[in-house]
Design an enzyme around this catalytic site. Structure first.
Site, short mmCIF file in Angstrom:
data_model
loop_
_atom_site.label_atom_id
_atom_site.label_comp_id
_atom_site.label_asym_id
_atom_site.label_seq_id
_atom_site.Cartn_x
_atom_site.Cartn_y
_atom_site.Cartn_z
CG ASP A 1 -9.04 -2.85 -4.51
OD1 ASP A 1 -8.45 -2.18 -3.65
OD2 ASP A 1 -9.80 -3.79 -4.23
NE ARG B 1 -7.60 5.46 2.25
CZ ARG B 1 -8.40 4.55 2.79
NH1 ARG B 1 -9.63 4.88 3.08
NH2 ARG B 1 -7.96 3.35 3.06
NE ARG C 1 -10.58 7.51 -3.33
CZ ARG C 1 -11.89 7.63 -3.49
NH1 ARG C 1 -12.37 8.54 -4.33
NH2 ARG C 1 -12.73 6.85 -2.83
CE1 TYR D 1 -13.21 -7.30 1.68
CE2 TYR D 1 -11.35 -8.39 0.62
CZ TYR D 1 -11.84 -7.47 1.53
OH TYR D 1 -10.99 -6.72 2.29
NE ARG E 1 -4.16 -1.78 0.27
CZ ARG E 1 -5.34 -1.36 0.73
NH1 ARG E 1 -5.54 -0.11 1.03
NH2 ARG E 1 -6.32 -2.21 0.85
#
Ligand code: CP3
Length: 345
Positions: free
Chosen positions: A76, A30, A39, A152, A26
């Site tokens: 992703d 953010r 973003r 998921y 990662r």
């Protein structure tokens, strides 16, 4: 050994190096102000992933900021379930939400055949990033593991305990196996296209390995990862591409992970009792500073980093990384400080 090879590939080929190559799970995200600025232009995160030029810009941000030894595709793991029609949206503060989650065995048998061309936007991002990187910075492509994608897809969202998934598994075991098989085949085609587009290395994220006790971990996750890796090792396009396996907090020993035939094991930060000697000359190792250490002051970061470096000193094929991804609360200056400690070691 070919010393003109990039440091990251030399480590993946199990060379002993004086300073380890560095990248971070990662590493784009953010915590970086550059990321947050881009973003802001997208309400749905997956729409941003569908823009290959933006993905290229985002993948390069940490390379430019911290002079790292490898770039990772900006995308992703949930692109595959989305391409199967499960319709994934990222909702602020909630994470991913599937509007067509798997609720019944019928939902599994009704899934369409996977069309790898639906993910052309990912392969285009791979080739854009590869063309923008200098030759000494390899590009990592990636995929979720079949189990993590399955979890998921059934849960339909992020969850602490994935209770819907684990209950579904109890009563629909054979249907879950057929979903795992569909995802294994899809991961293979998806990874092959990433390699054809320029990915030098592949990382498989088994981010929900921790949900399964030892025996189930093998049956529902690691056996599918092994068959995915063996298919990749047999394919002329992917046979020489190093595969890194990250499993979050797996309830198994070192040998079980090594038996998947991954070229490198990415160690979760809690895996303090992983037997390094057992891995020697069999696999490269990556890891495993606790990412939360980056919230501490510089003295603590330094001493904890040195502990990790001492632990892997002289291990043939060691790559510095965190034991899981960088979180949004981390100050980029701490990441910079960390890379300087490692380079100066
Ligand atoms: O540098 C990089 O690693 C960026 C590429 C990347 C992303 N996600 C971007 C992302 C990678 C390799 C991933 C993998 C991923 N995605 C995993 C495996 C890694 C792990 O942490 O175990 C998982 C489980 C996901 C699924 C996912 N994506 C969730 C649960 C969420 C929401 C929660 C969260 O952590 O934000 C995402 C969103 C996501 N993926 C973001 C980024 C930069 C944040 C999205 C935003 O800006 O709103």
């Amino acid at each position: 050994m070919n010393t003109s090879n990039p440091l990251f590939l030399r480590a993946l080929h199990k060379e002993v190096l004086t300073t380890p190559p560095i990248w971070f799970m990662r590493q784009a995200g953010r915590y970086m102000p550059e990321y947050r600025k881009v973003r802001k232009n997208f309400s749905n995160f997956l729409d941003m992933c569908k823009n290959p030029d933006v993905c290229c810009e985002l993948a390069l941000q940490p390379i430019d900021a911290f002079n790292l030894d490898a770039a990772i595709l900006f995308s992703d793991i949930l692109t595959i379930p989305d391409a199967f029609g499960l319709n994934v949206n990222f909702v602020e503060g909630k994470g991913p939400i599937f509007s067509n989650s798997i609720d019944t065995a019928k939902d599994i048998s009704n899934l369409p055949q996977f069309d790898p061309d639906k993910l052309d936007y990912v392969y285009k991002a791979v080739s854009n990033i590869k063309n923008s990187l200098s030759d000494n910075i390899p590009l990592i492509g990636f995929s979720g593991s079949p189990w993590t994608l399955t979890a998921y897809s059934i849960e339909g969202k992020s969850s602490q305990d994935f209770s819907k998934t684990l209950n579904f598994l109890k009563t629909n075991e054979s249907d879950v196996h057929s979903l795992l098989l569909k995802y294994t085949d899809a991961c293979f085609l998806y990874i092959r296209k990433q390699v054809q587009s320029g990915a030098d290395v592949i990382q498989i994220f088994d981010s929900w390995a921790n949900l399964l006790p030892n025996e189930d971990l093998k049956i529902f996750s690691l056996d599918y990862i092994s068959s995915l890796i063996s298919a990749l090792k047999l394919d002329p396009i992917t046979k020489n591409t190093p595969i890194i396996l990250f499993a979050r907090d797996p309830k198994c020993n070192a040998k079980t992970l090594i038996d998947t035939s991954a070229d490198c094991i990415s160690l979760y930060w809690k895996m303090k009792n992983f037997n390094i000697d057992e891995a020697k000359d069999k696999v490269a190792l990556q890891g495993n500073l606790n990412p939360k250490i980056l919230l501490e002051d510089e003295e603590v970061i330094k001493s904890e980093t040195i502990k990790v470096l001492n632990n892997f000193k002289n291990f043939p094929g060691y790559i510095f990384n965190l034991g899981h991804g960088i979180t949004p609360d981390i100050d980029p200056s701490k990441v910079k400080f960390l890379t300087e400690i490692i380079r100066g070691y």
